[in-house]
Design a protein around this motif. Structure first.
Motif, PDB file in Angstrom:
ATOM      1  N   UNK A 142      69.731  53.784 101.692  1.00  6.90           N
ATOM      2  CA  UNK A 142      70.516  53.507 103.180  1.00  6.90           C
ATOM      3  C   UNK A 142      71.825  54.312 103.138  1.00  6.90           C
ATOM      4  N   UNK A 143      72.242  54.527 101.969  1.00  7.29           N
ATOM      5  CA  UNK A 143      73.527  55.491 101.611  1.00  7.29           C
ATOM      6  C   UNK A 143      73.086  56.972 102.155  1.00  7.29           C
ATOM      7  N   UNK A 144      71.877  57.264 101.479  1.00  8.46           N
ATOM      8  CA  UNK A 144      71.495  58.763 101.871  1.00  8.46           C
ATOM      9  C   UNK A 144      71.117  59.005 103.333  1.00  8.46           C
ATOM     10  N   UNK A 145      70.558  57.890 103.761  1.00 11.71           N
ATOM     11  CA  UNK A 145      70.297  57.883 105.157  1.00 11.71           C
ATOM     12  C   UNK A 145      71.532  57.592 106.180  1.00 11.71           C
ATOM     13  N   UNK A 146      72.566  57.003 105.830  1.00  9.98           N
ATOM     14  CA  UNK A 146      73.673  56.995 106.513  1.00  9.98           C
ATOM     15  C   UNK A 146      74.430  58.242 106.595  1.00  9.98           C
ATOM     16  N   UNK A 194      83.534  58.727 102.449  1.00  7.50           N
ATOM     17  CA  UNK A 194      83.879  57.306 102.444  1.00  7.50           C
ATOM     18  C   UNK A 194      82.344  56.558 102.391  1.00  7.50           C
ATOM     19  N   UNK A 195      81.353  56.774 103.055  1.00  6.19           N
ATOM     20  CA  UNK A 195      79.959  56.142 102.942  1.00  6.19           C
ATOM     21  C   UNK A 195      79.450  56.226 101.762  1.00  6.19           C
ATOM     22  N   UNK A 196      79.424  57.264 100.958  1.00  4.25           N
ATOM     23  CA  UNK A 196      78.995  57.620  99.732  1.00  4.25           C
ATOM     24  C   UNK A 196      79.852  56.832  98.624  1.00  4.25           C
ATOM     25  N   UNK A 197      81.106  56.804  98.817  1.00  2.00           N
ATOM     26  CA  UNK A 197      81.734  55.764  97.881  1.00  2.00           C
ATOM     27  C   UNK A 197      81.388  54.325  98.075  1.00  2.00           C
ATOM     28  N   UNK A 201      79.243  52.263  95.167  1.00  2.85           N
ATOM     29  CA  UNK A 201      79.895  50.951  94.488  1.00  2.85           C
ATOM     30  C   UNK A 201      79.088  49.815  94.843  1.00  2.85           C
ATOM     31  N   UNK A 202      78.343  49.651  95.917  1.00  3.08           N
ATOM     32  CA  UNK A 202      77.409  48.644  96.282  1.00  3.08           C
ATOM     33  C   UNK A 202      76.170  48.601  95.271  1.00  3.08           C
ATOM     34  N   UNK A 203      75.755  49.915  95.034  1.00  2.00           N
ATOM     35  CA  UNK A 203      74.577  50.076  94.298  1.00  2.00           C
ATOM     36  C   UNK A 203      75.061  49.577  92.864  1.00  2.00           C
ATOM     37  N   UNK A 204      75.869  49.994  92.268  1.00  4.20           N
ATOM     38  CA  UNK A 204      76.672  49.308  90.938  1.00  4.20           C
ATOM     39  C   UNK A 204      76.748  48.021  91.041  1.00  4.20           C
TER      40      UNK A 204
END
Length: 209
Positions: A142-146, A194-197, A201-204
């Protein structure tokens, strides 16, 4: 600039929310109805896969144009941030659905078999095994999609959706103000970083390996 930034964030976040829900649903259908899975169904799988493949393959700028009649009937106009949402969601959800399917396929089959042996029903397997086990990959997807959605909003801006894309094109490029285009580009990059960070963070945090 402030209004354009708010419009881009509005389009991105609302579209992202719907994309996440619809993408999870489509991805689950793709996975569960495939051969050898819980809800094996060749017809439903074929229809869902066709929908995902078709809308995932259409270039976004063309998709916006194709959806103009649908958007007008739904929103009443083809201009403004809200009018961009149907195309953003329809374009991004199939893209994310494939990522969901891939994430589910990476789950160790032994975990699912263990849940079955303990008497878990299909609903429990989906919500207590499949989704939790795949959550790091789902968040990464979803990060990539965002980030893709942010770029989609820029393209939507070119045909009147507003946001930073509209600002960069109309006030920057068409009126010969390269400074505006540059600043709008920098703001888009900041939003992406910001979205990538947040996604990393959430993935980790979710990855227990």
């Amino acid at each position: 600039m402030k209004v354009a930034t708010e419009e881009t964030i509005y389009m991105s976040l609302i579209a992202l929310l719907f994309t996440f829900v619809i993408g999870i649903f489509l991805g689950l259908i793709l996975f569960l109805t495939d051969r050898g899975q819980l809800w094996q169904n060749k017809v439903i799988h074929g229809i869902t896969a066709a929908y995902v493949n078709i809308f995932r393959s259409i270039p976004f700028i063309i998709l916006i144009v194709l959806l103009i009649p649908f958007t007008r009937s739904l929103v009443g106009t083809m201009l403004g941030p809200t009018a961009a949402l149907p195309a953003l969601i329809i374009g991004a959800a199939p893209f994310y659905a494939r990522m969901v399917e891939i994430a589910l396929r990476e789950i160790d089959k032994g975990v699912v078999e263990a849940a079955k042996s303990m008497g878990a029903n299909n609903g429990q397997i989906i919500f207590k095994v499949l989704l939790p086990e795949s959550m790091p990959a789902l968040v990464s997807g979803i990060t990539v999609t965002a980030i893709a959605l942010v770029s989609y909003t820029a393209m939507a801006g070119v045909i009147g959706a507003g946001g930073l894309g509209d600002l960069a094109f109309r006030d920057g490029f068409q009126r010969g103000n390269p400074d505006i285009t540059l600043v709008a580009t920098i703001v888009v990059l900041i939003i992406v970083f910001i979205l990538q960070y947040i996604g990393d963070y959430l993935t980790n945090k979710l990855d227990k390996r």
